[in-house]
Design a protein around this motif. Structure first.
Motif, mmCIF file in Angstrom:
data_model
loop_
_atom_site.group_PDB
_atom_site.id
_atom_site.type_symbol
_atom_site.label_atom_id
_atom_site.label_comp_id
_atom_site.label_asym_id
_atom_site.label_seq_id
_atom_site.Cartn_x
_atom_site.Cartn_y
_atom_site.Cartn_z
ATOM 1 N N ILE A 44 0.842 -1.203 0.000
ATOM 2 C CA ILE A 44 0.000 0.000 0.000
ATOM 3 C C ILE A 44 0.871 1.246 0.000
ATOM 4 O O ILE A 44 0.642 2.186 -0.769
ATOM 5 N N ALA A 45 1.891 1.266 0.862
ATOM 6 C CA ALA A 45 2.789 2.422 0.937
ATOM 7 C C ALA A 45 3.522 2.635 -0.390
ATOM 8 O O ALA A 45 3.673 3.765 -0.865
ATOM 9 N N ALA A 46 3.982 1.549 -0.986
ATOM 10 C CA ALA A 46 4.741 1.647 -2.234
ATOM 11 C C ALA A 46 3.890 2.143 -3.388
ATOM 12 O O ALA A 46 4.397 2.792 -4.315
ATOM 13 N N SER A 47 2.595 1.868 -3.349
ATOM 14 C CA SER A 47 1.747 2.147 -4.513
ATOM 15 C C SER A 47 0.842 3.366 -4.365
ATOM 16 O O SER A 47 0.139 3.733 -5.310
ATOM 17 N N LEU A 48 0.848 4.032 -3.204
ATOM 18 C CA LEU A 48 -0.110 5.123 -2.989
ATOM 19 C C LEU A 48 0.029 6.236 -4.028
ATOM 20 O O LEU A 48 -0.937 6.600 -4.701
ATOM 21 N N LEU A 49 1.217 6.826 -4.158
ATOM 22 C CA LEU A 49 1.393 7.950 -5.080
ATOM 23 C C LEU A 49 1.142 7.530 -6.523
ATOM 24 O O LEU A 49 0.599 8.301 -7.332
ATOM 25 N N ILE A 50 1.503 6.301 -6.842
ATOM 26 C CA ILE A 50 1.279 5.778 -8.189
ATOM 27 C C ILE A 50 -0.210 5.645 -8.458
ATOM 28 O O ILE A 50 -0.714 6.017 -9.524
ATOM 29 N N SER A 63 -8.471 -11.561 1.812
ATOM 30 C CA SER A 63 -7.556 -12.230 2.745
ATOM 31 C C SER A 63 -6.373 -11.359 3.155
ATOM 32 O O SER A 63 -5.601 -11.733 4.037
ATOM 33 N N ALA A 64 -6.216 -10.196 2.513
ATOM 34 C CA ALA A 64 -5.066 -9.324 2.787
ATOM 35 C C ALA A 64 -5.329 -8.467 4.025
ATOM 36 O O ALA A 64 -6.346 -7.777 4.113
ATOM 37 N N TYR A 65 -4.402 -8.504 4.969
ATOM 38 C CA TYR A 65 -4.513 -7.709 6.187
ATOM 39 C C TYR A 65 -3.810 -6.358 6.010
ATOM 40 O O TYR A 65 -2.740 -6.281 5.414
ATOM 41 N N TYR A 66 -4.436 -5.326 6.517
ATOM 42 C CA TYR A 66 -3.808 -4.002 6.488
ATOM 43 C C TYR A 66 -4.053 -3.289 7.812
ATOM 44 O O TYR A 66 -5.001 -3.600 8.551
ATOM 45 N N SER A 67 -3.202 -2.315 8.102
ATOM 46 C CA SER A 67 -3.289 -1.570 9.360
ATOM 47 C C SER A 67 -4.283 -0.422 9.242
ATOM 48 O O SER A 67 -4.115 0.458 8.386
ATOM 49 N N PRO A 68 -5.314 -0.359 10.088
ATOM 50 C CA PRO A 68 -6.229 0.787 10.092
ATOM 51 C C PRO A 68 -5.496 2.102 10.366
ATOM 52 O O PRO A 68 -5.886 3.149 9.844
ATOM 53 N N LYS A 69 -4.430 2.045 11.175
ATOM 54 C CA LYS A 69 -3.658 3.247 11.471
ATOM 55 C C LYS A 69 -2.992 3.784 10.213
ATOM 56 O O LYS A 69 -2.998 4.996 9.963
ATOM 57 N N LEU A 70 -2.405 2.898 9.400
ATOM 58 C CA LEU A 70 -1.784 3.339 8.157
ATOM 59 C C LEU A 70 -2.826 3.945 7.223
ATOM 60 O O LEU A 70 -2.593 5.009 6.630
ATOM 61 N N VAL A 71 -3.973 3.301 7.085
ATOM 62 C CA VAL A 71 -5.017 3.818 6.199
ATOM 63 C C VAL A 71 -5.524 5.175 6.687
ATOM 64 O O VAL A 71 -5.801 6.080 5.891
ATOM 65 N N GLU A 72 -5.608 5.343 7.998
ATOM 66 C CA GLU A 72 -5.980 6.657 8.556
ATOM 67 C C GLU A 72 -4.945 7.708 8.169
ATOM 68 O O GLU A 72 -5.283 8.826 7.787
ATOM 69 N N ASN A 73 -3.665 7.345 8.241
ATOM 70 C CA ASN A 73 -2.600 8.273 7.867
ATOM 71 C C ASN A 73 -2.623 8.599 6.376
ATOM 72 O O ASN A 73 -2.243 9.704 5.970
ATOM 73 N N LEU A 74 -3.073 7.634 5.563
ATOM 74 C CA LEU A 74 -3.101 7.848 4.115
ATOM 75 C C LEU A 74 -4.018 9.002 3.730
ATOM 76 O O LEU A 74 -3.772 9.697 2.737
ATOM 77 N N GLU A 75 -5.071 9.213 4.512
ATOM 78 C CA GLU A 75 -5.979 10.317 4.216
ATOM 79 C C GLU A 75 -5.242 11.652 4.313
ATOM 80 O O GLU A 75 -5.395 12.526 3.457
ATOM 81 N N GLN A 76 -4.439 11.804 5.353
ATOM 82 C CA GLN A 76 -3.674 13.040 5.507
ATOM 83 C C GLN A 76 -2.563 13.129 4.471
ATOM 84 O O GLN A 76 -2.304 14.206 3.911
ATOM 85 N N LEU A 77 -1.905 12.010 4.187
ATOM 86 C CA LEU A 77 -0.870 11.995 3.148
ATOM 87 C C LEU A 77 -1.434 12.465 1.809
ATOM 88 O O LEU A 77 -0.812 13.260 1.106
ATOM 89 N N GLN A 78 -2.605 11.987 1.472
ATOM 90 C CA GLN A 78 -3.197 12.359 0.192
ATOM 91 C C GLN A 78 -3.522 13.850 0.131
ATOM 92 O O GLN A 78 -3.309 14.497 -0.906
ATOM 93 N N ARG A 79 -4.021 14.386 1.223
ATOM 94 C CA ARG A 79 -4.315 15.830 1.238
ATOM 95 C C ARG A 79 -3.051 16.649 1.044
ATOM 96 O O ARG A 79 -3.043 17.641 0.299
ATOM 97 N N ILE A 80 -1.977 16.239 1.702
ATOM 98 C CA ILE A 80 -0.718 16.989 1.596
ATOM 99 C C ILE A 80 -0.153 16.896 0.189
ATOM 100 O O ILE A 80 0.163 17.919 -0.440
ATOM 101 N N PHE A 81 -0.022 15.673 -0.330
ATOM 102 C CA PHE A 81 0.569 15.521 -1.658
ATOM 103 C C PHE A 81 -0.290 16.171 -2.740
ATOM 104 O O PHE A 81 0.237 16.649 -3.741
ATOM 105 N N SER A 82 -1.607 16.217 -2.536
ATOM 106 C CA SER A 82 -2.474 16.867 -3.519
ATOM 107 C C SER A 82 -2.175 18.357 -3.619
ATOM 108 O O SER A 82 -2.256 18.948 -4.695
#
Length: 379
Positions: A44-50, A63-82
């Motif tokens: 997820i981290a490697a592919s977000l900007l792409i 079946s893929a596990y992901y961290s809710p904390k990381l996904v929460e952070n992705l919202e802020q990351l997207q706002r900043i990079f946008s």
């Protein structure tokens, strides 16, 4: 971006964490005794900007596990990079995480790591955080090409010996995460914060330092910086951007007190010898060495003749490099090195004139000159 078939493979002497990312086989390779996570977080981290550049949601298998904390952070990351689209050179769209299973997986790894390749930023971070760091990572595919086996082994041996003297272990690793961006027409400068963080997330370490290239004073939006790097963290792995309070030339000045380090200093990314002595990064470092009065056998001495014949003709194409040029100009003036001052200020004027020409083309000619140049190149 569809991420599927996340799996860990055990081989003789090494382990690989890999997944299919829209048909791209993304993988992380470590020695067999290094435990890896089996989470979707690294991918997820490697592919977000792409994914943002391609306007594609990130789709996970159930079946893929992901961290809710990381996904929460992705919202802020997207706002900043946008907000940084004009600097990054790409239109970035908001994306969602679809599918998968949210789960903060139990992780018993409490190691702290940092990246180390013999460069200035990474070594400065290591020296500053030496007591906290358990071991260091030298990533093939990041610091040099995946097929540069002989050069990687040479550099790894030098770095390993240097760190062993100080009681630290250097772990080799390999990944093709850099080429995921290239396949999708994004250069490494746009997505390397997520790319480096994905290596730490693959390991599931407690803490990972990412060394700063730019300072707080001269920070320009790019893939890794003091604002966004921490947001690549999940519940267990904390990503820390370090060293933005110190200019690179001042880092080098501090590191020069360690002659063992000067013996392994390596910054080149051209894979043409230990340091090619010809590229922008080598010439920039050689300029700092000269103005600081530092000698190392890993670089040729920058003589007056080389300054006039090689350095003065150097062209900068990235505004990020102006910080390092200005640092060298300031130091050259401090020691009244008139040959260096003339050459470095010539490089700066050349860059500024080309930037003005580009702005004129964009604002007045609406990009006609650039389009015409591209047509000439293609034909």
């Amino acid at each position: 971006m569809k991420i599927s078939s996340i799996r860990t493979e055990q081989h003789s002497g090494y382990s690989i964490l890999r997944a299919n990312c829209n048909g791209f086989d993304l993988w992380y390779k470590f020695p067999e005794n290094v435990p890896l996570t089996n989470s979707a977080d690294p991918f997820i981290a490697a592919s977000l900007l792409i994914s943002m550049a391609n306007n594609q949601d990130i789709e996970l298998e159930s079946s893929a596990y992901y961290s809710p904390k990381l996904v929460e952070n992705l919202e802020q990351l997207q706002r900043i990079f946008s907000h940084w689209q004009p600097y990054l050179g790409h239109r970035l769209y908001p994306v969602n995480i679809i599918g998968g299973t949210p789960c903060e997986q139990a992780n018993t790894c409490n190691d702290t790591v940092s990246f180390f390749s013999g460069g200035i930023d990474g070594t400065y971070t290591y020296k500053q955080k030496q007591q906290e760091i358990d071991y260091l990572l030298f990533a093939k595919g990041i610091d040099m090409q995946l097929n540069s086996d002989a050069l990687y082994q040479q550099a790894f041996a030098c770095n390993k010996q240097y760190l062993a003297k100080q009681g630290k272990q250097l772990i080799p690793c390999e990944t093709n995460v850099r080429f995921l961006g290239y396949k999708n027409k994004l250069n490494w400068g746009v997505c390397f914060g997520g790319g480096l963080s994905s290596i730490a997330l693959a390991l599931g370490v407690k803490k990972c330092f990412i060394a700063a290239g730019l300072t707080y004073q001269n920070n320009i939006p790019e893939g890794s910086n003091y604002i966004t790097d921490r947001l690549w963290s999940n519940q267990h792995t904390h990503i820390i951007h370090h060293g933005a309070n110190t200019r690179r030339i001042d880092k080098l000045k501090t590191l020069a007190n360690d002659p063992d380090y000067l013996a392994i200093l390596r910054v080149c990314w051209h894979d043409d010898g230990y340091n090619c002595g010809e590229c922008e990064k080598c010439l920039r470092t050689m300029s700092s060495l000269r103005t600081l009065g530092i000698h190392t056998d890993t670089f040729p001495t920058l003589t007056d003749q080389m300054v006039k014949q090689k350095l003065s003709g150097l062209k900068l194409y990235n505004v990020h490099d102006l910080q390092f040029l200005d640092e060298n100009i300031e130091q050259a003036k401090a020691i009244n090195d008139t040959v260096m001052i003339k050459a470095l200020e010539h490089i700066k004027r050349n860059f500024q004139l080309r930037e003005l020409a580009n702005q004129f083309d964009e604002l007045i000619l609406h990009g006609y000159a650039h389009k015409l140049k591209q047509m000439v190149i293609r034909h």
